[in-house]
Design a protein around this motif. Structure first.
Motif, PDB file in Angstrom:
ATOM      1  N   GLU A 240      10.758   1.696 -12.103  1.00 37.17           N
ATOM      2  CA  GLU A 240      11.341   3.005 -11.788  1.00 37.17           C
ATOM      3  C   GLU A 240      11.044   3.369 -10.331  1.00 37.17           C
ATOM      4  O   GLU A 240      11.916   3.896  -9.626  1.00 37.17           O
ATOM      5  CB  GLU A 240      10.801   4.079 -12.736  1.00 37.17           C
ATOM      6  N   ALA A 241       9.843   3.075  -9.860  1.00 42.01           N
ATOM      7  CA  ALA A 241       9.500   3.364  -8.463  1.00 42.01           C
ATOM      8  C   ALA A 241      10.343   2.516  -7.510  1.00 42.01           C
ATOM      9  O   ALA A 241      10.752   2.994  -6.442  1.00 42.01           O
ATOM     10  CB  ALA A 241       8.009   3.116  -8.228  1.00 42.01           C
ATOM     11  N   ILE A 242      10.642   1.268  -7.895  1.00 39.84           N
ATOM     12  CA  ILE A 242      11.504   0.414  -7.065  1.00 39.84           C
ATOM     13  C   ILE A 242      12.912   1.008  -7.014  1.00 39.84           C
ATOM     14  O   ILE A 242      13.537   1.067  -5.954  1.00 39.84           O
ATOM     15  CB  ILE A 242      11.523  -1.030  -7.594  1.00 39.84           C
TER      16      ILE A 242
ATOM     17  N   LEU B  11      12.891   3.949  -4.730  1.00 43.31           N
ATOM     18  CA  LEU B  11      12.869   3.499  -3.337  1.00 43.31           C
ATOM     19  C   LEU B  11      14.281   3.113  -2.895  1.00 43.31           C
ATOM     20  O   LEU B  11      14.712   3.463  -1.805  1.00 43.31           O
ATOM     21  CB  LEU B  11      11.907   2.325  -3.168  1.00 43.31           C
ATOM     22  N   GLY B  12      14.999   2.421  -3.763  1.00 41.52           N
ATOM     23  CA  GLY B  12      16.388   2.063  -3.465  1.00 41.52           C
ATOM     24  C   GLY B  12      17.256   3.299  -3.254  1.00 41.52           C
ATOM     25  O   GLY B  12      18.094   3.347  -2.357  1.00 41.52           O
TER      26      GLY B  12
ATOM     27  N   SER C  42       0.832  -1.200   0.000  1.00 38.67           N
ATOM     28  CA  SER C  42       0.000   0.000   0.000  1.00 38.67           C
ATOM     29  C   SER C  42       0.869   1.253   0.000  1.00 38.67           C
ATOM     30  O   SER C  42       0.659   2.176  -0.793  1.00 38.67           O
ATOM     31  CB  SER C  42      -0.921  -0.016   1.211  1.00 38.67           C
ATOM     32  N   GLY C  43       1.867   1.274   0.882  1.00 41.51           N
ATOM     33  CA  GLY C  43       2.780   2.418   0.939  1.00 41.51           C
ATOM     34  C   GLY C  43       3.574   2.571  -0.340  1.00 41.51           C
ATOM     35  O   GLY C  43       3.811   3.691  -0.812  1.00 41.51           O
ATOM     36  N   PHE C  44       3.980   1.454  -0.931  1.00 43.18           N
ATOM     37  CA  PHE C  44       4.733   1.500  -2.180  1.00 43.18           C
ATOM     38  C   PHE C  44       3.872   2.099  -3.288  1.00 43.18           C
ATOM     39  O   PHE C  44       4.341   2.931  -4.070  1.00 43.18           O
ATOM     40  CB  PHE C  44       5.229   0.107  -2.578  1.00 43.18           C
ATOM     41  N   GLY C  45       2.612   1.678  -3.356  1.00 39.95           N
ATOM     42  CA  GLY C  45       1.708   2.220  -4.374  1.00 39.95           C
ATOM     43  C   GLY C  45       1.577   3.728  -4.259  1.00 39.95           C
ATOM     44  O   GLY C  45       1.612   4.444  -5.264  1.00 39.95           O
TER      45      GLY C  45
END
Length: 141
Positions: free
Chosen positions: A121-123, A126-127, A88-91
């Protein structure tokens, strides 16, 4: 459909149904089975709707042997192997509806190639956020 015999290799749970068809599922769907010893895997029972490993707390439905996705997609495998990431937070971070991300991870929906690139790209973002974390050590507890 009913499975009448099962066996394992390093990556899959196999089943033979009552018609003699050989079906399989990735053990990635069942980490407890993947990590279990041969002795633990051999303690199971067939029920009306599936196979149960009481010692491991794992249930595998007969129906699941006929699913199209015997092997998780790369997106599913990523989130399965990184349970520390809250979907959920990742979304929210990715700007993608969290329910939609969850549907992708659970296999209810399949992302378009463009959406896969957005998620990748979102992953990466996050990294980058994680790599900038710097805890100041003061020597006190």
């Amino acid at each position: 459909m009913r499975i009448r015999r099962i066996w394992f290799d390093k990556k899959f749970l196999y089943g033979e149904d009552s018609e003699g068809r050989e079906l399989k599922q990735s053990l990635a769907w069942y980490p407890e089975l993947a990590e279990a010893s041969e002795d633990q895997r051999n303690v199971y029972r067939f029920g009306f709707e599936g196979i149960h490993w009481p010692e491991l707390g794992v249930d595998v439905s007969f129906e699941s042997f006929e699913y199209e996705d015997a092997i998780p997609t790369p997106l599913q495998a990523f989130f399965m192997s990184h349970s520390e990431i809250n979907i959920s937070g990742f979304g929210k971070l990715a700007g993608i509806n969290p329910t939609l991300i969850r549907d992708y991870v659970n296999g209810f929906k399949k992302p378009s190639p463009k959406r896969v690139l957005e998620i990748q790209e979102a992953i990466r973002n996050l990294g980058a956020i994680y790599s900038k974390i710097d805890f100041q050590v003061t020597g006190t507890e």
